[in-house]
Design a protein around this motif. Structure first.
Motif, PDB file in Angstrom:
ATOM      1  N   ARG A  73       0.829  -1.193   0.000  1.00 58.64           N
ATOM      2  CA  ARG A  73       0.000   0.000   0.000  1.00 58.64           C
ATOM      3  C   ARG A  73       0.874   1.257   0.000  1.00 58.64           C
ATOM      4  O   ARG A  73       1.887   1.330   0.667  1.00 58.64           O
ATOM      5  CB  ARG A  73      -0.907   0.010   1.233  1.00 58.64           C
ATOM      6  CG  ARG A  73      -1.836  -1.192   1.257  1.00 58.64           C
ATOM      7  CD  ARG A  73      -2.833  -1.090   2.383  1.00 58.64           C
ATOM      8  NE  ARG A  73      -3.712  -2.237   2.371  1.00 58.64           N
ATOM      9  CZ  ARG A  73      -4.899  -2.241   2.959  1.00 58.64           C
ATOM     10  NH1 ARG A  73      -5.337  -1.175   3.585  1.00 58.64           N
ATOM     11  NH2 ARG A  73      -5.657  -3.318   2.913  1.00 58.64           N
ATOM     12  N   ALA A  74       0.426   2.234  -0.781  1.00 56.29           N
ATOM     13  CA  ALA A  74       1.190   3.477  -0.893  1.00 56.29           C
ATOM     14  C   ALA A  74       0.417   4.582  -0.191  1.00 56.29           C
ATOM     15  O   ALA A  74      -0.413   5.259  -0.767  1.00 56.29           O
ATOM     16  CB  ALA A  74       1.388   3.818  -2.372  1.00 56.29           C
TER      17      ALA A  74
ATOM     18  N   HIS B  61      -8.774  -3.840  -6.365  1.00 56.61           N
ATOM     19  CA  HIS B  61      -7.761  -2.961  -5.776  1.00 56.61           C
ATOM     20  C   HIS B  61      -6.953  -3.700  -4.717  1.00 56.61           C
ATOM     21  O   HIS B  61      -7.210  -4.855  -4.419  1.00 56.61           O
ATOM     22  CB  HIS B  61      -8.411  -1.718  -5.168  1.00 56.61           C
ATOM     23  CG  HIS B  61      -9.523  -2.010  -4.211  1.00 56.61           C
ATOM     24  ND1 HIS B  61     -10.806  -2.276  -4.640  1.00 56.61           N
ATOM     25  CD2 HIS B  61      -9.559  -2.076  -2.860  1.00 56.61           C
ATOM     26  CE1 HIS B  61     -11.586  -2.495  -3.591  1.00 56.61           C
ATOM     27  NE2 HIS B  61     -10.846  -2.381  -2.499  1.00 56.61           N
ATOM     28  N   ALA B  62      -5.954  -3.051  -4.216  1.00 54.14           N
ATOM     29  CA  ALA B  62      -5.036  -3.489  -3.154  1.00 54.14           C
ATOM     30  C   ALA B  62      -3.833  -4.232  -3.708  1.00 54.14           C
ATOM     31  O   ALA B  62      -2.704  -3.861  -3.409  1.00 54.14           O
ATOM     32  CB  ALA B  62      -5.741  -4.324  -2.091  1.00 54.14           C
TER      33      ALA B  62
ATOM     34  N   GLU C 154      -7.934   4.931   2.294  1.00 54.80           N
ATOM     35  CA  GLU C 154      -8.815   4.528   1.202  1.00 54.80           C
ATOM     36  C   GLU C 154      -8.101   4.567  -0.148  1.00 54.80           C
ATOM     37  O   GLU C 154      -8.734   4.450  -1.190  1.00 54.80           O
ATOM     38  CB  GLU C 154     -10.025   5.452   1.162  1.00 54.80           C
ATOM     39  CG  GLU C 154     -10.870   5.426   2.423  1.00 54.80           C
ATOM     40  CD  GLU C 154     -11.982   6.466   2.381  1.00 54.80           C
ATOM     41  OE1 GLU C 154     -12.035   7.235   1.403  1.00 54.80           O
ATOM     42  OE2 GLU C 154     -12.779   6.511   3.333  1.00 54.80           O
ATOM     43  N   TRP C 155      -6.796   4.713  -0.109  1.00 57.29           N
ATOM     44  CA  TRP C 155      -6.019   4.871  -1.332  1.00 57.29           C
ATOM     45  C   TRP C 155      -5.202   3.600  -1.568  1.00 57.29           C
ATOM     46  O   TRP C 155      -4.294   3.288  -0.803  1.00 57.29           O
ATOM     47  CB  TRP C 155      -5.137   6.098  -1.187  1.00 57.29           C
ATOM     48  CG  TRP C 155      -4.138   6.314  -2.289  1.00 57.29           C
ATOM     49  CD1 TRP C 155      -4.191   5.833  -3.555  1.00 57.29           C
ATOM     50  CD2 TRP C 155      -2.943   7.077  -2.197  1.00 57.29           C
ATOM     51  NE1 TRP C 155      -3.104   6.235  -4.278  1.00 57.29           N
ATOM     52  CE2 TRP C 155      -2.317   7.011  -3.462  1.00 57.29           C
ATOM     53  CE3 TRP C 155      -2.338   7.814  -1.195  1.00 57.29           C
ATOM     54  CZ2 TRP C 155      -1.117   7.651  -3.733  1.00 57.29           C
ATOM     55  CZ3 TRP C 155      -1.144   8.456  -1.470  1.00 57.29           C
ATOM     56  CH2 TRP C 155      -0.541   8.376  -2.718  1.00 57.29           C
TER      57      TRP C 155
ATOM     58  N   GLY D 266      -4.813  16.147  -8.479  1.00 58.54           N
ATOM     59  CA  GLY D 266      -5.587  17.056  -7.642  1.00 58.54           C
ATOM     60  C   GLY D 266      -6.611  16.359  -6.770  1.00 58.54           C
ATOM     61  O   GLY D 266      -7.172  16.970  -5.857  1.00 58.54           O
ATOM     62  N   LEU D 267      -6.851  15.066  -7.016  1.00 61.81           N
ATOM     63  CA  LEU D 267      -7.794  14.290  -6.215  1.00 61.81           C
ATOM     64  C   LEU D 267      -7.114  13.503  -5.102  1.00 61.81           C
ATOM     65  O   LEU D 267      -7.782  12.783  -4.356  1.00 61.81           O
ATOM     66  CB  LEU D 267      -8.562  13.311  -7.121  1.00 61.81           C
ATOM     67  CG  LEU D 267      -9.341  13.932  -8.279  1.00 61.81           C
ATOM     68  CD1 LEU D 267     -10.000  12.850  -9.123  1.00 61.81           C
ATOM     69  CD2 LEU D 267     -10.389  14.907  -7.760  1.00 61.81           C
ATOM     70  N   LEU D 268      -5.786  13.643  -4.984  1.00 65.28           N
ATOM     71  CA  LEU D 268      -5.053  12.930  -3.940  1.00 65.28           C
ATOM     72  C   LEU D 268      -5.431  13.451  -2.552  1.00 65.28           C
ATOM     73  O   LEU D 268      -5.874  14.594  -2.400  1.00 65.28           O
ATOM     74  CB  LEU D 268      -3.547  13.084  -4.154  1.00 65.28           C
ATOM     75  CG  LEU D 268      -2.956  12.299  -5.336  1.00 65.28           C
ATOM     76  CD1 LEU D 268      -1.564  12.798  -5.663  1.00 65.28           C
ATOM     77  CD2 LEU D 268      -2.943  10.804  -5.024  1.00 65.28           C
TER      78      LEU D 268
END
Length: 366
Positions: free
Chosen positions: A19-20, A133-134, A171-172, A238-240
């Motif tokens: 995970r980042a 994801h993940a 959540e990223w 910009g959504l980070l």
């Protein structure tokens, strides 16, 4: 001889990413890479015969065509069903035409099924989408491992975290839209839509022509030997989450001075929201070239990031040649950016000399 060993192993380097949580956190694992490279080189003589280097057309000089249609008016209602119907060891060009629609499925073209042309009705009309994801080795919406593959006018999407601001780093997670493993692959007027790790350009020679590629972090990454010609790169950094200072367009993983891999952008545009580096190093000899590309203000002034390869900056090939736009101002670039290339050096990164020495692009079914 990359075309030999890259085509021999079906899934040689599917390393999971950790995970980042932050822009400088190490999200990948490299421990298996040296072993994998050695294994591939040793194995090459034993599996050379397995590679399909040419594809035939039928007596009408055309491809056999399979129709996918969600309403049941075609041969199949799912893309994967159409892929499954192609025989193993196929050496005849087979067109899988996917009618307009949003196809919510994970599609995989395994090694042993070359000579497939996957054709949509337009990158805004035919979309294959998923939200895995993940883990990068299991999250891809679309995976192609076989040689001699063409995609046209179709979109590959990973919808996880796409299109809305990410509120929290918890959540990223990595979410791959497409994983590309085979050799001699061409993508014409396709879209790759995601947020992190959108396009995993794993290995092999690839040609991306007039494509749209979108994401925020490492959204073009891997060790492919690829040319991106007239492509629109859309940054969504910009959504980070708050506190994440910038995104990264590329993370190229060249491992040695003799490694043929690299990403070459010819013309095209880089635009979007937020701020992103043109690339960060995913290997000690990372190589990325922008030639004649329009760079908008979304490009971070420093341009490039060494990530965890600070001791290898002298080995990087990070080049901007004849680029324009507000993001092309190099006055604040990192001091170790490759300053220039001679005419002959630049020609080595043309489409014809970098990936198409044997003319495979022109020989593929258009």
């Amino acid at each position: 001889m990359p075309a030999i060993y890259l085509s021999c192993l079906s899934q040689p380097s599917r390393l999971n990413k950790e995970r980042a949580w932050h822009w400088h956190f190490d999200p990948r694992m490299h421990s298996r890479a040296p072993f994998l490279v050695a294994f591939l080189l040793i194995s090459a003589p034993f599996c050379l015969s397995a590679a399909t280097d040419t594809c035939q057309v039928n007596r009408n000089n055309n491809a056999n065509t399979i129709i996918v249609d969600q309403s049941g008016k075609g041969d199949f209602v799912k893309v994967q069903e159409a892929v499954d119907s192609v025989r193993s060891g196929n050496d005849q060009w087979t067109r899988i035409h996917v009618n307009p629609g949003i196809y919510k499925e994970h599609v995989e073209i395994p090694m042993g099924k070359p000579c497939i042309l996957l054709e949509g009705s337009g990158l805004s009309q035919t979309i294959i989408t998923g939200d895995g994801h993940a883990q990068t080795n299991s999250s891809a919406t679309f995976t192609v491992s076989s040689n001699n593959f063409v995609a046209k006018r179709i979109a590959f999407e990973n919808s996880y975290n796409r299109g809305a601001a990410v509120d929290s780093i918890t959540e990223w997670e990595p979410a791959v839209a497409a994983s590309v493993y085979g050799d001699k692959m061409a993508f014409h007027e396709c879209a790759f839509l995601g947020f992190q790790d959108t396009l995993w350009d794993v290995q092999g020679r690839h040609y991306f022509n007039s494509c749209h590629i979108e994401g925020a972090v490492d959204f073009i990454w891997g060790s492919g030997q690829s040319v991106f010609e007239d492509c629109a790169i859309n940054v969504t950094a910009g959504l980070l989450p708050k506190g994440v200072l910038a995104g990264f367009i590329t993370a190229q993983g060249r491992q040695s001075a003799t490694d043929p891999s690299g990403f070459v952008f010819i013309r095209g545009t880089v635009s979007g929201i937020g701020e992103a580096f043109l690339g960060r190093a995913y290997g000690p000899f990372s190589r990325v070239i922008y030639h004649g590309t329009t760079l908008e203000a979304v490009v971070a002034p420093a341009g490039w990031n060494a990530w965890k390869y600070q001791d290898h900056v002298k080995n990087f090939v990070y080049v901007e040649v004849d680029c324009g736009g507000p993001g092309a101002d190099k006055s604040k670039r990192v001091p170790w950016e490759t300053k220039s290339l001679s005419y002959s050096e630049l020609q080595a990164f043309s489409r014809e000399r970098f990936i198409d020495q044997d003319g495979w692009i022109g020989n593929q079914l258009a």
